[in-house]
Motif scaffolding. Structure first.
Motif, PDB file in Angstrom:
ATOM      1  N   PHE A 126      53.710  49.333  63.095  1.00 48.45           N
ATOM      2  CA  PHE A 126      54.550  49.980  64.190  1.00 48.45           C
ATOM      3  C   PHE A 126      53.790  50.076  65.359  1.00 48.45           C
ATOM      4  CE2 PHE A 126      55.029  51.641  59.763  1.00 48.45           C
ATOM      5  CZ  PHE A 126      56.387  51.555  59.666  1.00 48.45           C
ATOM      6  N   ILE A 176      50.140  47.601  59.610  1.00 51.26           N
ATOM      7  CA  ILE A 176      50.024  48.129  58.474  1.00 51.26           C
ATOM      8  C   ILE A 176      49.848  47.145  57.273  1.00 51.26           C
ATOM      9  CG2 ILE A 176      51.243  49.896  56.792  1.00 51.26           C
ATOM     10  CD1 ILE A 176      50.408  51.333  59.413  1.00 51.26           C
ATOM     11  N   ARG A 206      47.167  54.257  46.936  1.00 48.00           N
ATOM     12  CA  ARG A 206      47.355  55.676  47.427  1.00 48.00           C
ATOM     13  C   ARG A 206      48.545  55.692  48.434  1.00 48.00           C
ATOM     14  NH1 ARG A 206      40.675  56.147  48.745  1.00 48.00           N
ATOM     15  NH2 ARG A 206      40.100  54.928  46.712  1.00 48.00           N
ATOM     16  N   ASN A 207      48.452  57.261  48.921  1.00 43.86           N
ATOM     17  CA  ASN A 207      49.432  57.334  50.106  1.00 43.86           C
ATOM     18  C   ASN A 207      48.999  56.743  51.222  1.00 43.86           C
ATOM     19  OD1 ASN A 207      51.838  58.888  49.469  1.00 43.86           O
ATOM     20  ND2 ASN A 207      50.390  61.077  49.299  1.00 43.86           N
ATOM     21  N   GLY A 208      49.965  56.395  51.882  1.00 42.20           N
ATOM     22  CA  GLY A 208      49.566  55.611  53.115  1.00 42.20           C
ATOM     23  C   GLY A 208      49.359  54.145  53.133  1.00 42.20           C
ATOM     24  N   ALA A 209      49.165  53.737  52.022  1.00 39.92           N
ATOM     25  CA  ALA A 209      48.915  52.381  51.660  1.00 39.92           C
ATOM     26  C   ALA A 209      49.507  51.207  52.358  1.00 39.92           C
ATOM     27  CB  ALA A 209      48.633  51.982  50.335  1.00 39.92           C
ATOM     28  N   GLY A 210      50.928  51.726  52.793  1.00 42.58           N
ATOM     29  CA  GLY A 210      51.976  50.768  53.280  1.00 42.58           C
ATOM     30  C   GLY A 210      52.954  50.293  52.313  1.00 42.58           C
ATOM     31  N   LYS A 211      52.985  51.073  51.034  1.00 42.18           N
ATOM     32  CA  LYS A 211      53.913  50.451  50.171  1.00 42.18           C
ATOM     33  C   LYS A 211      55.585  50.654  50.395  1.00 42.18           C
ATOM     34  CE  LYS A 211      52.517  53.571  47.077  1.00 42.18           C
ATOM     35  NZ  LYS A 211      51.519  54.468  48.109  1.00 42.18           N
ATOM     36  N   SER A 212      55.761  51.772  50.907  1.00 47.27           N
ATOM     37  CA  SER A 212      57.107  52.222  51.310  1.00 47.27           C
ATOM     38  C   SER A 212      57.421  51.111  52.719  1.00 47.27           C
ATOM     39  CB  SER A 212      57.392  53.372  52.078  1.00 47.27           C
ATOM     40  OG  SER A 212      57.280  54.455  50.520  1.00 47.27           O
ATOM     41  N   THR A 213      56.373  50.991  53.640  1.00 47.56           N
ATOM     42  CA  THR A 213      56.731  49.923  54.586  1.00 47.56           C
ATOM     43  C   THR A 213      56.902  48.699  54.030  1.00 47.56           C
ATOM     44  OG1 THR A 213      55.292  51.312  55.912  1.00 47.56           O
ATOM     45  CG2 THR A 213      55.432  48.907  56.429  1.00 47.56           C
ATOM     46  N   GLN A 250      62.509  56.416  49.210  1.00 45.26           N
ATOM     47  CA  GLN A 250      61.787  57.476  48.707  1.00 45.26           C
ATOM     48  C   GLN A 250      62.561  58.687  48.986  1.00 45.26           C
ATOM     49  OE1 GLN A 250      57.596  57.088  50.498  1.00 45.26           O
ATOM     50  NE2 GLN A 250      57.060  58.641  49.414  1.00 45.26           N
TER      51      GLN A 250
HETATM   52  N1  LIG Z   1      57.756  54.546  61.310  1.00 53.70           N
HETATM   53  C1  LIG Z   1      56.814  54.827  61.350  1.00 53.70           C
HETATM   54  N2  LIG Z   1      55.973  54.813  62.591  1.00 53.70           N
HETATM   55  C2  LIG Z   1      54.734  54.866  62.533  1.00 53.70           C
HETATM   56  N3  LIG Z   1      53.762  54.620  61.514  1.00 53.70           N
HETATM   57  C3  LIG Z   1      54.510  54.873  60.271  1.00 53.70           C
HETATM   58  C4  LIG Z   1      55.838  54.826  60.252  1.00 53.70           C
HETATM   59  N4  LIG Z   1      56.292  54.766  58.795  1.00 53.70           N
HETATM   60  C5  LIG Z   1      54.940  54.745  58.158  1.00 53.70           C
HETATM   61  N5  LIG Z   1      54.045  54.835  59.284  1.00 53.70           N
HETATM   62  C6  LIG Z   1      52.517  54.603  58.765  1.00 53.70           C
HETATM   63  O1  LIG Z   1      52.368  53.504  57.801  1.00 53.70           O
HETATM   64  C7  LIG Z   1      51.409  53.753  57.049  1.00 53.70           C
HETATM   65  C8  LIG Z   1      51.854  53.382  55.706  1.00 53.70           C
HETATM   66  O2  LIG Z   1      53.001  54.328  55.375  1.00 53.70           O
HETATM   67  P1  LIG Z   1      53.906  53.921  53.788  1.00 53.70           P
HETATM   68  O3  LIG Z   1      54.312  52.661  53.951  1.00 53.70           O
HETATM   69  O4  LIG Z   1      54.976  55.172  54.013  1.00 53.70           O
HETATM   70  O5  LIG Z   1      52.799  54.365  52.864  1.00 53.70           O
HETATM   71  P2  LIG Z   1      52.965  54.531  51.454  1.00 53.70           P
HETATM   72  O6  LIG Z   1      54.434  54.402  51.006  1.00 53.70           O
HETATM   73  O7  LIG Z   1      52.191  53.607  50.495  1.00 53.70           O
HETATM   74  O8  LIG Z   1      52.552  55.775  50.827  1.00 53.70           O
HETATM   75  C9  LIG Z   1      50.900  55.217  57.253  1.00 53.70           C
HETATM   76  O9  LIG Z   1      49.870  55.342  57.759  1.00 53.70           O
HETATM   77  C10 LIG Z   1      51.989  55.836  57.804  1.00 53.70           C
HETATM   78  O10 LIG Z   1      51.733  57.085  58.892  1.00 53.70           O
END
Ligand SMILES: Nc1ncnc2c1ncn2[C@@H]1O[C@H](COP(=O)(O)OP(=O)(O)O)[C@@H](O)[C@H]1O
Ligand SMILES: [Mg+2]
Length: 254
Positions: free
Chosen positions: A16, A21, A40-47, A88
């Motif tokens: 982003f 990420i 872990r949370n914030g690892a980038g899975k949803s991204t 999610q």
């Molecule tokens: N739209 C966004 N803009 C900026 N940063 C983002 C956005 N979405 C996620 N992030 C950041 O990307 C990183 C990975 O997030 P995410 O993919 O949601 O992790 P996970 O699903 O593994 O918990 C986190 O640090 C989160 O804060």
């Protein structure tokens, strides 16, 4: 490439603004497979899911659906052509009706208020009787009510139905057990098994680590946007130390 791969990514990087990420993510999903993506949370899975379906643009790398390069295809193309995403938190559309939520996908156009009950029954009756009971009581009689009127658990059931109702062969589930009572979590596992047995590939993200490892054929572990483990779940199930190293000391596996 083996012919049964339904989805794969090659060296995908994304982020982003200037913040990277995802780093060189290569993973694959084959026909009939259930693959867990944990971390872990914030690892980038949803991204990663959002990159696969075209919601977040990739910086480098490629995404393939079957043999087709879908890297630059827009999100609606991907939704129309075979990937069913359960985002999610379920993310239903609260201001649309329950019916509109279910037929949102153009592939579900043949579902009318009259035949949708039969379709949902055919999905849930055998593998998810409790969800079917809830659907009969709370979802089907209220098709024209706003989806926002449903409770959290009911929204999650709606979201599950929406994901499993089409005949797509690639399913991406982002933390599908959140908000579900234990018997429903068991039923979700049945639904996933049945879908995989009929040849679909399912890639799922989960925080319920033991549940995931017992319910997948292969697993990827993501740490700070990189895949740090790829393999069969058995090794992780047998090595709690390695698992807690990957998942963090405060998130001992459930
Ligand atoms: N739209 C966004 N803009 C900026 N940063 C983002 C956005 N979405 C996620 N992030 C950041 O990307 C990183 C990975 O997030 P995410 O993919 O949601 O992790 P996970 O699903 O593994 O918990 C986190 O640090 C989160 O804060
Ligand atoms: Mg996430």
């Amino acid at each position: 490439m083996p012919p049964d791969k339904v989805l794969h990514t090659v060296n995908v990087s994304a982020g982003f603004e200037k913040l990277q990420i995802l780093h060189d993510i290569s993973l694959s999903l084959s026909k009939g497979e259930k693959v867990a993506l944990i971390g872990r949370n914030g690892a980038g899975k949803s991204t990663l899911f959002n990159v696969i379906v075209g919601i977040v643009p990739q910086w480098t790398g490629k995404v393939f659906l079957n043999n087709l390069d879908i890297t630059t295809k827009p999100v609606n193309y991907i939704y129309d052509n075979g990937i069913s995403l359960m985002p999610q938190g379920g993310r239903i559309f609260p201001h649309l009706t329950i019916y509109e939520n279910l037929v949102f996908n153009p592939k579900n156009k043949e579902l009318t208020r009259k035949n949708i009950g039969m379709k949902i029954e055919s999905i849930l009756f055998e593998n998810a009787p409790k969800m079917w009971e809830h659907s009969q009581k709370r979802i089907l009689p209220r098709l024209d009510k706003n989806a926002g009127s449903l409770s959290g658990g009911e929204r999650q059931i709606l979201s599950i139905i929406r994901t499993f109702i089409n005949d797509y062969h690639v399913l991406l589930l982002d933390e599908p057990t959140i908000g579900l009572a234990l018997p429903m979590i068991f039923e979700l596992k049945n639904l996933m098994c049945s879908k995989a047995q009929s040849g679909s590939g399912i890639l799922f993200i989960e925080q319920k680590i033991k549940w995931s490892l017992n319910n997948c054929n292969r697993v990827y572990v993501m740490q700070r946007g990189k895949i740090v483990y790829e393999g069969y779940p058995k090794l992780l199930l047998e090595n709690e130390e390695l698992l807690s190293q990957y998942m963090g000391l405060n998130s001992m596996p459930k």
